[in-house]
Design a protein around this motif. Structure first.
Motif, PDB file in Angstrom:
ATOM      1  N   MET A  73     -49.615  33.331 -32.215  1.00  0.00           N
ATOM      2  CA  MET A  73     -49.006  32.346 -31.340  1.00  0.00           C
ATOM      3  C   MET A  73     -47.510  32.576 -31.189  1.00  0.00           C
ATOM      4  SD  MET A  73     -50.062  29.884 -29.588  1.00  0.00           S
ATOM      5  CE  MET A  73     -49.554  28.463 -28.731  1.00  0.00           C
ATOM      6  N   SER A  74     -46.919  33.181 -32.198  1.00  0.00           N
ATOM      7  CA  SER A  74     -45.479  33.412 -32.120  1.00  0.00           C
ATOM      8  C   SER A  74     -45.123  34.504 -31.114  1.00  0.00           C
ATOM      9  CB  SER A  74     -44.925  33.761 -33.494  1.00  0.00           C
ATOM     10  OG  SER A  74     -45.468  34.990 -33.933  1.00  0.00           O
ATOM     11  N   ILE A  75     -46.131  35.310 -30.732  1.00  0.00           N
ATOM     12  CA  ILE A  75     -45.872  36.356 -29.744  1.00  0.00           C
ATOM     13  C   ILE A  75     -45.516  35.756 -28.376  1.00  0.00           C
ATOM     14  CG2 ILE A  75     -48.251  36.630 -29.023  1.00  0.00           C
ATOM     15  CD1 ILE A  75     -45.812  39.483 -29.528  1.00  0.00           C
ATOM     16  N   ILE A  76     -46.039  34.551 -28.113  1.00  0.00           N
ATOM     17  CA  ILE A  76     -45.739  33.859 -26.855  1.00  0.00           C
ATOM     18  C   ILE A  76     -44.243  33.578 -26.746  1.00  0.00           C
ATOM     19  CG2 ILE A  76     -46.152  31.736 -25.546  1.00  0.00           C
ATOM     20  CD1 ILE A  76     -48.519  33.562 -25.512  1.00  0.00           C
ATOM     21  N   ILE A  77     -43.635  33.212 -27.830  1.00  0.00           N
ATOM     22  CA  ILE A  77     -42.191  32.926 -27.842  1.00  0.00           C
ATOM     23  C   ILE A  77     -41.412  34.183 -27.476  1.00  0.00           C
ATOM     24  CG2 ILE A  77     -40.244  32.198 -29.271  1.00  0.00           C
ATOM     25  CD1 ILE A  77     -42.239  29.975 -28.654  1.00  0.00           C
ATOM     26  N   TYR A  78     -41.806  35.329 -28.049  1.00  0.00           N
ATOM     27  CA  TYR A  78     -41.111  36.584 -27.755  1.00  0.00           C
ATOM     28  C   TYR A  78     -41.335  37.007 -26.304  1.00  0.00           C
ATOM     29  CZ  TYR A  78     -40.431  36.936 -32.770  1.00  0.00           C
ATOM     30  OH  TYR A  78     -40.066  36.688 -34.060  1.00  0.00           O
ATOM     31  N   LEU A  79     -42.554  36.831 -25.810  1.00  0.00           N
ATOM     32  CA  LEU A  79     -42.847  37.207 -24.429  1.00  0.00           C
ATOM     33  C   LEU A  79     -42.094  36.324 -23.430  1.00  0.00           C
ATOM     34  CD1 LEU A  79     -46.656  38.015 -24.573  1.00  0.00           C
ATOM     35  CD2 LEU A  79     -44.736  39.606 -24.364  1.00  0.00           C
ATOM     36  N   MET A  80     -42.005  35.042 -23.748  1.00  0.00           N
ATOM     37  CA  MET A  80     -41.254  34.151 -22.858  1.00  0.00           C
ATOM     38  C   MET A  80     -39.773  34.507 -22.861  1.00  0.00           C
ATOM     39  SD  MET A  80     -43.107  30.486 -23.530  1.00  0.00           S
ATOM     40  CE  MET A  80     -41.779  29.569 -22.825  1.00  0.00           C
ATOM     41  N   ALA A  81     -39.236  34.822 -24.005  1.00  0.00           N
ATOM     42  CA  ALA A  81     -37.828  35.219 -24.083  1.00  0.00           C
ATOM     43  C   ALA A  81     -37.600  36.527 -23.324  1.00  0.00           C
ATOM     44  CB  ALA A  81     -37.403  35.359 -25.536  1.00  0.00           C
ATOM     45  N   ALA A  82     -38.519  37.474 -23.450  1.00  0.00           N
ATOM     46  CA  ALA A  82     -38.384  38.744 -22.732  1.00  0.00           C
ATOM     47  C   ALA A  82     -38.491  38.524 -21.225  1.00  0.00           C
ATOM     48  CB  ALA A  82     -39.457  39.719 -23.205  1.00  0.00           C
ATOM     49  N   ALA A  83     -39.415  37.667 -20.797  1.00  0.00           N
ATOM     50  CA  ALA A  83     -39.569  37.394 -19.369  1.00  0.00           C
ATOM     51  C   ALA A  83     -38.333  36.701 -18.800  1.00  0.00           C
ATOM     52  CB  ALA A  83     -40.811  36.539 -19.134  1.00  0.00           C
ATOM     53  N   LEU A  84     -37.799  35.759 -19.527  1.00  0.00           N
ATOM     54  CA  LEU A  84     -36.593  35.078 -19.056  1.00  0.00           C
ATOM     55  C   LEU A  84     -35.392  36.027 -19.012  1.00  0.00           C
ATOM     56  CD1 LEU A  84     -36.943  31.613 -20.798  1.00  0.00           C
ATOM     57  CD2 LEU A  84     -37.182  32.137 -18.369  1.00  0.00           C
ATOM     58  N   THR A  85     -35.297  36.913 -19.982  1.00  0.00           N
ATOM     59  CA  THR A  85     -34.207  37.888 -20.002  1.00  0.00           C
ATOM     60  C   THR A  85     -34.306  38.839 -18.815  1.00  0.00           C
ATOM     61  OG1 THR A  85     -34.088  37.747 -22.397  1.00  0.00           O
ATOM     62  CG2 THR A  85     -33.091  39.667 -21.374  1.00  0.00           C
ATOM     63  N   LEU A  86     -35.504  39.333 -18.551  1.00  0.00           N
ATOM     64  CA  LEU A  86     -35.687  40.240 -17.420  1.00  0.00           C
ATOM     65  C   LEU A  86     -35.424  39.527 -16.088  1.00  0.00           C
ATOM     66  CD1 LEU A  86     -38.793  42.299 -18.526  1.00  0.00           C
ATOM     67  CD2 LEU A  86     -36.411  43.048 -18.389  1.00  0.00           C
ATOM     68  N   GLY A  87     -35.842  38.286 -15.981  1.00  0.00           N
ATOM     69  CA  GLY A  87     -35.567  37.512 -14.772  1.00  0.00           C
ATOM     70  C   GLY A  87     -34.089  37.283 -14.573  1.00  0.00           C
ATOM     71  N   LEU A  88     -33.382  37.012 -15.649  1.00  0.00           N
ATOM     72  CA  LEU A  88     -31.937  36.815 -15.575  1.00  0.00           C
ATOM     73  C   LEU A  88     -31.230  38.109 -15.194  1.00  0.00           C
ATOM     74  CD1 LEU A  88     -29.651  34.793 -15.964  1.00  0.00           C
ATOM     75  CD2 LEU A  88     -29.527  35.524 -18.341  1.00  0.00           C
ATOM     76  N   LEU A  89     -31.691  39.232 -15.738  1.00  0.00           N
ATOM     77  CA  LEU A  89     -31.113  40.530 -15.365  1.00  0.00           C
ATOM     78  C   LEU A  89     -31.344  40.831 -13.879  1.00  0.00           C
ATOM     79  CD1 LEU A  89     -31.939  42.788 -18.428  1.00  0.00           C
ATOM     80  CD2 LEU A  89     -29.699  41.998 -17.683  1.00  0.00           C
ATOM     81  N   GLY A  90     -32.516  40.524 -13.381  1.00  0.00           N
ATOM     82  CA  GLY A  90     -32.803  40.727 -11.954  1.00  0.00           C
ATOM     83  C   GLY A  90     -31.947  39.848 -11.081  1.00  0.00           C
ATOM     84  N   LEU A  91     -31.742  38.621 -11.481  1.00  0.00           N
ATOM     85  CA  LEU A  91     -30.884  37.708 -10.718  1.00  0.00           C
ATOM     86  C   LEU A  91     -29.438  38.189 -10.720  1.00  0.00           C
ATOM     87  CD1 LEU A  91     -30.635  35.043  -9.152  1.00  0.00           C
ATOM     88  CD2 LEU A  91     -30.207  33.923 -11.353  1.00  0.00           C
ATOM     89  N   CYS A  92     -28.972  38.664 -11.856  1.00  0.00           N
ATOM     90  CA  CYS A  92     -27.603  39.188 -11.942  1.00  0.00           C
ATOM     91  C   CYS A  92     -27.449  40.434 -11.063  1.00  0.00           C
ATOM     92  CB  CYS A  92     -27.247  39.521 -13.385  1.00  0.00           C
ATOM     93  SG  CYS A  92     -27.007  38.076 -14.408  1.00  0.00           S
ATOM     94  N   ALA A  93     -28.440  41.307 -11.052  1.00  0.00           N
ATOM     95  CA  ALA A  93     -28.373  42.499 -10.205  1.00  0.00           C
ATOM     96  C   ALA A  93     -28.357  42.117  -8.733  1.00  0.00           C
ATOM     97  CB  ALA A  93     -29.556  43.425 -10.503  1.00  0.00           C
ATOM     98  N   PHE A  94     -29.141  41.134  -8.356  1.00  0.00           N
ATOM     99  CA  PHE A  94     -29.159  40.671  -6.964  1.00  0.00           C
ATOM    100  C   PHE A  94     -27.818  40.074  -6.573  1.00  0.00           C
ATOM    101  CE2 PHE A  94     -29.772  37.106  -4.021  1.00  0.00           C
ATOM    102  CZ  PHE A  94     -30.154  37.829  -2.902  1.00  0.00           C
ATOM    103  N   LEU A  95     -27.251  39.244  -7.436  1.00  0.00           N
ATOM    104  CA  LEU A  95     -25.950  38.638  -7.123  1.00  0.00           C
ATOM    105  C   LEU A  95     -24.845  39.687  -7.058  1.00  0.00           C
ATOM    106  CD1 LEU A  95     -26.154  35.359  -9.200  1.00  0.00           C
ATOM    107  CD2 LEU A  95     -26.355  35.628  -6.730  1.00  0.00           C
ATOM    108  N   TRP A  96     -24.912  40.702  -7.923  1.00  0.00           N
ATOM    109  CA  TRP A  96     -23.937  41.795  -7.884  1.00  0.00           C
ATOM    110  C   TRP A  96     -24.041  42.551  -6.560  1.00  0.00           C
ATOM    111  CZ3 TRP A  96     -24.782  47.050  -7.447  1.00  0.00           C
ATOM    112  CH2 TRP A  96     -23.646  47.842  -7.580  1.00  0.00           C
TER     113      TRP A  96
END
Length: 65
Positions: free
Chosen positions: A1-24
């Motif tokens: 069950m703890s893997i869900i926490i890591y996957l959610m953190a990874a997904a949010l990080t990748l989404g934030l990186l994509g948003l930053c690249a788009f804004l740049w």
């Protein structure tokens, strides 16, 4: 069950990186001229030494004074 926490953190990080690249890209003008590159490929700039006026072939306004 703890893997869900890591996957959610990874997904949010990748989404934030994509948003930053788009804004740049948006701030650096990557989306300002979407059709310019498509039109520039049609006009040949290599013929400047051959008396080429820089107008596209068939352009009758180039011959007028």
């Amino acid at each position: 069950m703890s893997i869900i926490i890591y996957l959610m953190a990874a997904a949010l990080t990748l989404g934030l990186l994509g948003l930053c690249a788009f804004l740049w890209a948006l701030r650096n003008g990557q989306f300002d001229d979407l059709e310019g590159a498509a039109h520039r490929i049609l006009f040949d700039d290599d013929g400047a030494d051959d008396g080429d006026t820089g107008h596209p072939p068939g352009d009758q306004s180039a011959d007028r004074p």
